[in-house]
Write a protein that holds these residues in place. Structure first.
Motif, PDB file in Angstrom:
ATOM      1  N   HIS A   1       0.826  -1.218   0.000  1.00  0.00           N
ATOM      2  CA  HIS A   1       0.000   0.000   0.000  1.00  0.00           C
ATOM      3  C   HIS A   1       0.857   1.264   0.000  1.00  0.00           C
ATOM      4  O   HIS A   1       0.540   2.232   0.689  1.00  0.00           O
ATOM      5  N   HIS A   2       1.947   1.232  -0.765  1.00  0.00           N
ATOM      6  CA  HIS A   2       2.843   2.391  -0.744  1.00  0.00           C
ATOM      7  C   HIS A   2       2.205   3.568  -1.465  1.00  0.00           C
ATOM      8  O   HIS A   2       1.351   3.367  -2.331  1.00  0.00           O
ATOM      9  N   CYS A   3       2.522   4.748  -1.102  1.00  0.00           N
ATOM     10  CA  CYS A   3       3.381   5.234  -0.030  1.00  0.00           C
ATOM     11  C   CYS A   3       2.587   5.349   1.278  1.00  0.00           C
ATOM     12  O   CYS A   3       1.394   5.589   1.251  1.00  0.00           O
ATOM     13  N   CYS A   4       3.301   5.216   2.406  1.00  0.00           N
ATOM     14  CA  CYS A   4       2.649   5.136   3.714  1.00  0.00           C
ATOM     15  C   CYS A   4       3.185   6.178   4.682  1.00  0.00           C
ATOM     16  O   CYS A   4       4.358   6.542   4.637  1.00  0.00           O
ATOM     17  N   VAL A   5       2.286   6.621   5.554  1.00  0.00           N
ATOM     18  CA  VAL A   5       2.661   7.466   6.681  1.00  0.00           C
ATOM     19  C   VAL A   5       1.979   6.915   7.925  1.00  0.00           C
ATOM     20  O   VAL A   5       0.963   6.224   7.835  1.00  0.00           O
ATOM     21  N   ALA A   6       2.544   7.231   9.079  1.00  0.00           N
ATOM     22  CA  ALA A   6       1.938   6.861  10.358  1.00  0.00           C
ATOM     23  C   ALA A   6       1.843   8.106  11.220  1.00  0.00           C
ATOM     24  O   ALA A   6       2.753   8.943  11.213  1.00  0.00           O
ATOM     25  N   LEU A   7       0.728   8.234  11.936  1.00  0.00           N
ATOM     26  CA  LEU A   7       0.543   9.321  12.904  1.00  0.00           C
ATOM     27  C   LEU A   7       0.636   8.708  14.290  1.00  0.00           C
ATOM     28  O   LEU A   7      -0.057   7.730  14.585  1.00  0.00           O
ATOM     29  N   MET A   8       1.481   9.298  15.140  1.00  0.00           N
ATOM     30  CA  MET A   8       1.660   8.767  16.491  1.00  0.00           C
ATOM     31  C   MET A   8       1.889   9.895  17.477  1.00  0.00           C
ATOM     32  O   MET A   8       2.488  10.915  17.140  1.00  0.00           O
ATOM     33  N   ALA A   9       1.403   9.677  18.696  1.00  0.00           N
ATOM     34  CA  ALA A   9       1.652  10.587  19.815  1.00  0.00           C
ATOM     35  C   ALA A   9       1.426   9.800  21.096  1.00  0.00           C
ATOM     36  O   ALA A   9       0.588   8.888  21.127  1.00  0.00           O
ATOM     37  N   PRO A  10       2.152  10.111  22.154  1.00  0.00           N
ATOM     38  CA  PRO A  10       1.979   9.396  23.417  1.00  0.00           C
ATOM     39  C   PRO A  10       0.535   9.465  23.913  1.00  0.00           C
ATOM     40  O   PRO A  10      -0.094  10.526  23.883  1.00  0.00           O
ATOM     41  N   GLY A  11       0.005   8.316  24.352  1.00  0.00           N
ATOM     42  CA  GLY A  11      -1.331   8.250  24.907  1.00  0.00           C
ATOM     43  C   GLY A  11      -2.458   8.328  23.902  1.00  0.00           C
ATOM     44  O   GLY A  11      -3.621   8.451  24.276  1.00  0.00           O
ATOM     45  N   LYS A  12      -2.127   8.256  22.608  1.00  0.00           N
ATOM     46  CA  LYS A  12      -3.149   8.345  21.563  1.00  0.00           C
ATOM     47  C   LYS A  12      -3.125   7.100  20.684  1.00  0.00           C
ATOM     48  O   LYS A  12      -2.123   6.389  20.613  1.00  0.00           O
ATOM     49  N   TYR A  13      -4.245   6.875  20.017  1.00  0.00           N
ATOM     50  CA  TYR A  13      -4.278   5.842  18.988  1.00  0.00           C
ATOM     51  C   TYR A  13      -3.251   6.197  17.925  1.00  0.00           C
ATOM     52  O   TYR A  13      -2.932   7.366  17.710  1.00  0.00           O
ATOM     53  N   SER A  14      -2.744   5.193  17.232  1.00  0.00           N
ATOM     54  CA  SER A  14      -1.831   5.402  16.115  1.00  0.00           C
ATOM     55  C   SER A  14      -2.545   5.015  14.826  1.00  0.00           C
ATOM     56  O   SER A  14      -3.395   4.130  14.819  1.00  0.00           O
ATOM     57  N   TYR A  15      -2.191   5.683  13.765  1.00  0.00           N
ATOM     58  CA  TYR A  15      -2.780   5.398  12.453  1.00  0.00           C
ATOM     59  C   TYR A  15      -1.677   5.155  11.442  1.00  0.00           C
ATOM     60  O   TYR A  15      -0.641   5.820  11.475  1.00  0.00           O
ATOM     61  N   VAL A  16      -1.918   4.237  10.525  1.00  0.00           N
ATOM     62  CA  VAL A  16      -1.064   4.049   9.361  1.00  0.00           C
ATOM     63  C   VAL A  16      -1.963   4.229   8.141  1.00  0.00           C
ATOM     64  O   VAL A  16      -2.996   3.567   8.024  1.00  0.00           O
ATOM     65  N   PHE A  17      -1.582   5.157   7.273  1.00  0.00           N
ATOM     66  CA  PHE A  17      -2.326   5.420   6.048  1.00  0.00           C
ATOM     67  C   PHE A  17      -1.455   5.044   4.861  1.00  0.00           C
ATOM     68  O   PHE A  17      -0.263   5.339   4.845  1.00  0.00           O
ATOM     69  N   GLY A  18      -2.050   4.408   3.862  1.00  0.00           N
ATOM     70  CA  GLY A  18      -1.300   3.996   2.689  1.00  0.00           C
ATOM     71  C   GLY A  18      -1.942   4.439   1.399  1.00  0.00           C
ATOM     72  O   GLY A  18      -2.972   5.107   1.394  1.00  0.00           O
ATOM     73  N   ASN A  19      -1.302   4.072   0.308  1.00  0.00           N
ATOM     74  CA  ASN A  19      -1.725   4.441  -1.046  1.00  0.00           C
ATOM     75  C   ASN A  19      -1.748   5.961  -1.214  1.00  0.00           C
ATOM     76  O   ASN A  19      -2.685   6.519  -1.790  1.00  0.00           O
ATOM     77  N   LEU A  20      -0.722   6.617  -0.688  1.00  0.00           N
ATOM     78  CA  LEU A  20      -0.638   8.073  -0.712  1.00  0.00           C
ATOM     79  C   LEU A  20       0.331   8.550  -1.791  1.00  0.00           C
ATOM     80  O   LEU A  20       1.240   7.839  -2.186  1.00  0.00           O
ATOM     81  N   HIS A  21       0.139   9.773  -2.221  1.00  0.00           N
ATOM     82  CA  HIS A  21       0.980  10.402  -3.234  1.00  0.00           C
ATOM     83  C   HIS A  21       1.445  11.757  -2.723  1.00  0.00           C
ATOM     84  O   HIS A  21       0.780  12.354  -1.875  1.00  0.00           O
ATOM     85  N   PRO A  22       2.549  12.288  -3.239  1.00  0.00           N
ATOM     86  CA  PRO A  22       3.023  13.602  -2.802  1.00  0.00           C
ATOM     87  C   PRO A  22       1.966  14.704  -2.954  1.00  0.00           C
ATOM     88  O   PRO A  22       1.940  15.641  -2.163  1.00  0.00           O
TER      89      PRO A  22
END
Length: 103
Positions: A55-76
């Motif tokens: 599912h490239h390209c991928c990013v992840a959103l993370m922060a202490p004490g929060k849910y984390s997300y991974v998003f894919g199939n992204l473009h610039p």
């Protein structure tokens, strides 16, 4: 601590003889996010793999004490939407972003 946007820099790479050549799609996405980040003040970091290769390209959103997300199939071209989503994530106490809220 602020939100960290991790960007896979191996995503959408070209390989020759077992070696990566040229600029990957992930590196291009990283550059686009860094360029547009000034108004968002988010931490953007590169990572070599988010283990979502299909599912490239991928990013992840993370922060202490929060849910984390991974998003894919992204473009610039999606850099502004990714940063807007990261800002919504930052503003949520638990990081939970409803489907209807995601850019």
């Amino acid at each position: 601590m602020s939100t960290i946007v991790y960007v896979c820099t191996t995503c959408a790479s070209t390989w020759e003889n077992g070696r990566r050549v040229g600029v990957s799609g992930g590196e291009t996405l990283l550059a686009a996010l860094e360029k547009r980040n000034a108004n968002h003040n988010l931490a953007i970091k590169s990572v070599e793999c988010l283990s979502a290769c299909s599912h490239h390209c991928c990013v992840a959103l993370m922060a202490p004490g929060k849910y984390s997300y991974v998003f894919g199939n992204l473009h610039p071209e999606a850099a502004d939407a990714i940063l807007a989503c990261a800002q919504i994530y930052t503003n949520k106490a638990d990081g939970m972003i409803g489907w209807q809220e995601r850019p």
